[in-house]
Structure formats: structure tokens, C-alpha cells
Design a protein around this motif. Structure first.
Motif, PDB file in Angstrom:
ATOM      1  N   GLU B  51       0.892  -1.348   0.065  1.00 30.41           N
ATOM      2  CA  GLU B  51      -0.060  -0.082  -0.057  1.00 30.41           C
ATOM      3  C   GLU B  51       0.861   1.257  -0.135  1.00 30.41           C
ATOM      4  N   LYS B  55       1.248   4.159  -3.082  1.00 30.66           N
ATOM      5  CA  LYS B  55       1.327   5.476  -2.533  1.00 30.66           C
ATOM      6  C   LYS B  55       2.563   6.402  -3.167  1.00 30.66           C
ATOM      7  N   LEU B  84      -8.112   2.403  -5.684  1.00 32.92           N
ATOM      8  CA  LEU B  84      -8.896   1.297  -5.496  1.00 32.92           C
ATOM      9  C   LEU B  84      -8.890   0.844  -4.056  1.00 32.92           C
ATOM     10  N   MET B  85      -7.894   1.514  -3.210  1.00 35.17           N
ATOM     11  CA  MET B  85      -7.708   1.045  -1.873  1.00 35.17           C
ATOM     12  C   MET B  85      -8.978   1.359  -0.922  1.00 35.17           C
ATOM     13  N   ASN B  86      -9.183   0.751   0.118  1.00 34.38           N
ATOM     14  CA  ASN B  86     -10.368   1.188   1.049  1.00 34.38           C
ATOM     15  C   ASN B  86      -9.705   2.651   1.384  1.00 34.38           C
ATOM     16  N   GLN B  87     -10.893   3.508   1.363  1.00 36.69           N
ATOM     17  CA  GLN B  87     -10.906   4.928   1.679  1.00 36.69           C
ATOM     18  C   GLN B  87      -9.873   5.536   0.975  1.00 36.69           C
ATOM     19  N   ILE B  88      -9.425   5.133  -0.287  1.00 36.65           N
ATOM     20  CA  ILE B  88      -8.573   5.796  -1.062  1.00 36.65           C
ATOM     21  C   ILE B  88      -7.298   6.451  -0.369  1.00 36.65           C
ATOM     22  N   ILE B  89      -6.806   5.653   0.363  1.00 37.17           N
ATOM     23  CA  ILE B  89      -5.404   5.929   1.250  1.00 37.17           C
ATOM     24  C   ILE B  89      -4.514   6.105   0.242  1.00 37.17           C
ATOM     25  N   SER B  92      -5.250   9.814  -0.708  1.00 34.70           N
ATOM     26  CA  SER B  92      -5.304  10.849   0.390  1.00 34.70           C
ATOM     27  C   SER B  92      -3.993  11.056   0.918  1.00 34.70           C
ATOM     28  N   PHE B  93      -3.243  10.156   1.223  1.00 28.52           N
ATOM     29  CA  PHE B  93      -1.777  10.134   1.689  1.00 28.52           C
ATOM     30  C   PHE B  93      -1.120  11.115   0.695  1.00 28.52           C
ATOM     31  N   ALA B  95      -1.996  13.206  -1.123  1.00 23.99           N
ATOM     32  CA  ALA B  95      -2.538  14.726  -0.906  1.00 23.99           C
ATOM     33  C   ALA B  95      -1.892  15.180   0.527  1.00 23.99           C
ATOM     34  N   LEU B 103      -9.744  16.800  -3.530  1.00 24.68           N
ATOM     35  CA  LEU B 103     -11.101  16.492  -3.574  1.00 24.68           C
ATOM     36  C   LEU B 103     -11.060  14.954  -4.028  1.00 24.68           C
ATOM     37  N   GLY B 104     -11.259  13.993  -3.061  1.00 22.67           N
ATOM     38  CA  GLY B 104     -11.129  12.527  -3.256  1.00 22.67           C
ATOM     39  C   GLY B 104     -12.232  11.938  -3.990  1.00 22.67           C
ATOM     40  N   MET B 105     -11.927  11.158  -5.237  1.00 27.85           N
ATOM     41  CA  MET B 105     -12.970  10.624  -5.933  1.00 27.85           C
ATOM     42  C   MET B 105     -13.067   9.174  -5.886  1.00 27.85           C
ATOM     43  N   PHE B 106     -14.329   8.349  -6.004  1.00 30.48           N
ATOM     44  CA  PHE B 106     -14.100   7.212  -6.231  1.00 30.48           C
ATOM     45  C   PHE B 106     -15.042   6.510  -7.190  1.00 30.48           C
TER      46      PHE B 106
END
Lengths: 336, 336
Positions: B51, B55, B84-89, B92-93, B95, B103-106
Motif C-alpha cells: 500500500e 502511494k 482502489l484502496m479502501n478509503q482511497i488511502i 489521500s496520503f 494529498a 477532492l477525493g474521488m471514487f
């Protein structure tokens, strides 16, 4: 449209033409009960899993918001929303039911205002006649995914927060009788090194203050512009930290006009919610239910809703990462 | 700006002023190797988990796209992206590292074009001077989360797809020498009842065709308008189903101008990838690397990229749900 570095000023002032809020039994026992459209007695909502129940809450809120606007699904161009479930399944499966073109969002509990900010941007820029914006959370599905299944009855420290079971939705349109979405500030990720997922209020408070500070700087206004500024969801612990940070950063925030969605929805004396409430559904139902009702009643004319999100995953926690946090602010005004 | 029911026409034609693509060793052995900015020999990229490696790929692509544009992080207003990671880590990381308002997208593997469509909307509407749009995936982190850890060496059926290790990013600005983002069509969720997560191409093909059909209807153009239409990532199985559906729906799609990102990045003869490639990184690196290079060389003038996403989660699969799918289309043109 861009104002300052990270804010948008919506010159065309998109109107929130309808809202809907659907909550669970525990939220129905709180002080905002009268502000919600539907209070369900059943946490499962007739489904056979917590996750399907969460989706059912979202579906109901979305359909009701569309109905309240006197519209049908086919008239809505876009649905923007998200939730805390892995791969935001509550929202994606709701989008399947609605068959409205869908833009999935994720910003943890900040998703409510992330979606509203982008929805307003789209409507303001002539990108849609009608946009549906909505988020949801479910106490049992979130506890199961992020902590322990509620059936285990595990104990929590006083800094923990209680995830709201509920869904809130709004329809935005270029014209309407308001309230109007007038500006938004998109937050950056702030991480002060806190690693305790049972203390997310402390982790998120600096992100909330960073976004609020940026909002005032970008829009060249001061806290006094608003009748009410609410963060969501810092709850008690995070709220007090935010108050300290406002003081340190010389932001003249009055405690009388600053509140937090996580502190409004439950009754601390009678409901055991530790520091307060959280979840994508919390700021959505408090804003679209309680706060907009207060605007409709004339008690508030201008509010700033600053939804906060803790962007951790159970896996990032297991890998000993700290908690990156974010906050997005949206201002809502009664008059154009 | 709104065109038809679910499309946007970008009158100001935002320019893609820079791109960056970073891929793993396996992608470096494929036919598009020369199109990527960096090919890493190390799947871990010096990190201690898959993971964190994902990143690191995203961080590198983002920073390189900013550098290629001659900018610094502080000059970029917004970063739109997801994974695709849970909570789009992964995003986010990233960012957190970049400190750009996020602005996080899924939209699963459709996130690449969901982010590009919204980025273009924001730039087109005067909402930013510079926007960073990017997505990523990592074969080992995705296999671990959605199927089995790669270390298990589990076998797969021929309909399965191989997740790309890579990250692609682009910077958009109101002005520039192009290529230009000229329109976008936001997809609705389509679910034809397929439940097999090892056959996502079949599940996603109807969503791709639905969005492509909507694109032509909304923009009042025909497939001949484009030099190339690529879906991503249907791979072989889904590609053939899409061809059948074009025929059934009387869409005059020529097989010579229709391709799929999932079929372009690997060498089927020498690389064991079953039906082909997938992952948020796939359409991103194929588009921002290979396809834009072909545009720069003058081989293509107008392309339509239709990124497809399977919006399932491991849990929705376990609960016996079928796979809701979505596709977002973005048109990119060499000239204004």
C-alpha cells in the motif's frame, strides 16, 4: 469563480430547492428529532445486513429529496455523494437504484460538504439543471468496518465518537427560493501526527481550523459575517481544540456563533456517545435537517458548514500511519 | 456547459499542460514501455508494504507532472484523484505529502476519467488556474485487498484481469498548447446481474456502451468524429461484448478505431495477464503516456477515453450482490 487560492465564489448562487433526512432510532431520541423527515425504529430497515441497511437509508433520503422537489429521477442530471464503506458501496448501489449519472466522492465525514461544494460548482457553471447531493452512514456498518462489530459490545474511551445512522440529501438548481450556496473552500490534508482512531476529533480539529482560516482569507471576510459556523464532526474533544487553535491563530471566533454537528445531534446527558457524533451522515442530516430548518424559520441567515474527515483506513492504522485529515467549507445563505 | 442530459461541453477547452506516468517492472516489459516517464524495477519502491508502495508511485507521478509543467505544489489549486484502496488511502496520503487542496474521488477504474472530467469542468468554469488530476493502482495491493495476496500464487480463470502497477497524472490549465479537454459524459450505474469478480470485463461492457451511446446522443456526433475511441479497462472479454453491443444498438463503431486500455499495455504472447489489464492506473498511464504521445506525434487528433469501473467491494460480493458498473467518457483533442 476562483477566489483566493482554494475557494470558489458562486456568482449565480445555486439554490437548495429541497432536502430530505432519514435517521435511525437513536438519532430520533436526540434533541433534533423534530428536524428529521423520517425516524426509523428499525436499524436494519428490513435488510439482512448493516451495509444493505445503510444503502436503504440513502436510497430513501435521495428519493424523498427528489420527491420534495417535485421532480423525478430522470430529471436529475447528476448524483454526487459518498460514504464511509469500502468502495463507497452504499452510494454506488444507491446510484444503481436511481440510475442517475453518478460521481462518487470520498472524503470520509467531509464527503457531505465535498459533494455539496462540487454540486454547487456544477450548477453554478451551467453544468446541470438539477443535481442531487447526498451522504450517509450507519453506526453498525461503520463500527464493524473500522472497529469491532457492535454485537461484541466493546468499550470505548471518552474521546471516541458515535457514528450517526442516517442519510441526508439535497437537490440543487440554478434558480429557486433558497437557501443559496454562495461559496466553498476546499481543504488541504493536515496531519499533526495523531495515531489514535478513538480520538479523531483531536486529529481533525487542525484541518477544520486550516480550512476556516483559508475561507476567511480567500473571501476576505471575518467570522462575524456568519450567524453560525459549524464544524462537523469534531465533537466535544475536537471542538475545544479548535477553539484553542482559533485563539492561537488570532481568528476572532465567538463561541456563541461556533458549534459542531457532532455536538448537536445527541443528548449527552441521556445518550452514551462519549465525545459526540460522527459519520458522513452526521453533518448531512444536521445541515439538511436542523440548520436549514433554522434558516427557514428565520433564525439564521448565513451559515458556514465545515465538514471534517479523517482519511485513515483500518489498514493505514495497522501500518502505524498517523491520521491525515481534511475539511471542506460551504457557505449557505438565506437571501441572494 | 450542460449538453444533452449527462454531458458537458467545455467551451473554454482546458489544456493538458503536462503529464507524468510511473509504472512497475511488469508494465515496463509491455509494448508501451517507451511511452512511460519512469519504469521502476522495484514493485516495493523502497517501502515496507504494497500500500505504501502504491502511494509512492502516485506521489512520484504527481510531483513529476507538476515539475513537467514548470510549477510548484503551491501554484496548484486543487488535486482530484482516487484509487482502489479502501478509503482511497493512496490518494489521500499523496494529498498529505503534496499539501494541495484535495477532492477525493471514487469510481473504481473509472476514477481516472471521473477526475479528469471534473478537473476540466473546474478549469473551464474559472474555478482554478491549475488542477492536478491523477489516479494509481498497484497489482499486489489490489490483489491482496480484492482477491488473494499475490504471495499465495492463486490461479485465475481466463476472464480475469491483471491490475496495472502504475500512476498517471496530468495538470490542467485554462490556457496552453494542448491537447485540450473538449467534452465529458458522466455515466450512470449499469448492472446486468453479473456476480463473478473474475469477469469484470463482461460486467463493465454494458456500462461502457451506455456512456458511449449517451455521449454521441448528447453531443450529436457519431463515432467517426474520433480517430480513436478507447474503453478502459474491459480487456479482451469485455471488448468483444462491447463490440456485440455496439452492433445490437446500431452504433456504427469501427473496430479499427475502437480499442481498450486493458488490451494495450501488456504483450499477450509473453505476459500471462489472462483477459488483459485493469486498475485505476491502467487507463491513466495508457492515456497520459501512450495516447497523448500519439497525439503529440500527430498520429491522433481526437480521442475519446471511456474509463470503466466495477463498483463492487469484497463485502458486496460476499453478500451475493451483483456488480454495479460505471463508465465516464472524456474527449481530448489536439487542436482548439
Amino acid at each position: 469563480m476562483l477566489k483566493g487560492h482554494q475557494s470558489w465564489l458562486f456568482e449565480n448562487k445555486p439554490s437548495i430547492i429541497s432536502t430530505a433526512t432519514v435517521v435511525g432510532p437513536f438519532e430520533g431520541q436526540g434533541p433534533l428529532a423534530e428536524d428529521f423527515d423520517i425516524i426509523h425504529g428499525d436499524l436494519y430497515l428490513g435488510q439482512d445486513s448493516w451495509e444493505k441497511a445503510e444503502k436503504a437509508y440513502m436510497e430513501e433520503a435521495a428519493k424523498m429529496a427528489i420527491q420534495h422537489a417535485g421532480l423525478t429521477e430522470g430529471q436529475i442530471q447528476f448524483y454526487l455523494g459518498g460514504d464511509l464503506m469500502n468502495q463507497i458501496i452504499s452510494s454506488s448501489f444507491t446510484a444503481r437504484t436511481l440510475t442517475i449519472p453518478f460521481l462518487g466522492m470520498f472524503g470520509a465525514c467531509s464527503t457531505s460538504m465535498e459533494s455539496l461544494a462540487l454540486s454547487a460548482f456544477i450548477v453554478n457553471g451551467g453544468g446541470a439543471n438539477y443535481v442531487l447531493s447526498g451522504t450517509c452512514s450507519h453506526n453498525a456498518s461503520v463500527e464493524k468496518q473500522f472497529r469491532y462489530p457492535t454485537e461484541y459490545g466493546s468499550q470505548k474511551p471518552p474521546t471516541a465518537q458515535y457514528t450517526v445512522t442516517g442519510a441526508g440529501a439535497a437537490i440543487l438548481a440554478p434558480d429557486g427560493e433558497g437557501p443559496y450556496v454562495t461559496s466553498a473552500t476546499i481543504g488541504r490534508v493536515i496531519d499533526m501526527g495523531i495515531k489514535d482512531p478513538f480520538n479523531m476529533g483531536a486529529a481533525m480539529a487542525p484541518a477544520a481550523v486550516d480550512t476556516i482560516e483559508a475561507h476567511f482569507r480567500d473571501l476576505q471576510i471575518s467570522p462575524g459575517y456568519y450567524d453560525l459556523i459549524v464544524t462537523g464532526d469534531l465533537s466535544k474533544v475536537g471542538y475545544l481544540i479548535a477553539c484553542d487553535l482559533f485563539h492561537k491563530h488570532n481568528i476572532p471566533m465567538q463561541q456563541t456563533t461556533y458549534s459542531d454537528c457532532g455536538m448537536l445531534i445527541y443528548n449527552y446527558d441521556q445518550q452514551n456517545v462519549q465525545s459526540g457524533a460522527s459519520g458522513c451522515g452526521c453533518s448531512a442530516v444536521v445541515t439538511y435537517g436542523h440548520l436549514l430548518n433554522r434558516m427557514r424559520r428565520g433564525e439564521l441567515n448565513r451559515i458556514l458548514v465545515v465538514a471534517t474527515g479523517a482519511l485513515l483506513s483500518p489498514l493505514s492504522f495497522q501500518q502505524k500511519e498517523s491520521i491525515p485529515c481534511i475539511a471542506h467549507a460551504v457557505s449557505i445563505e438565506k437571501s441572494k
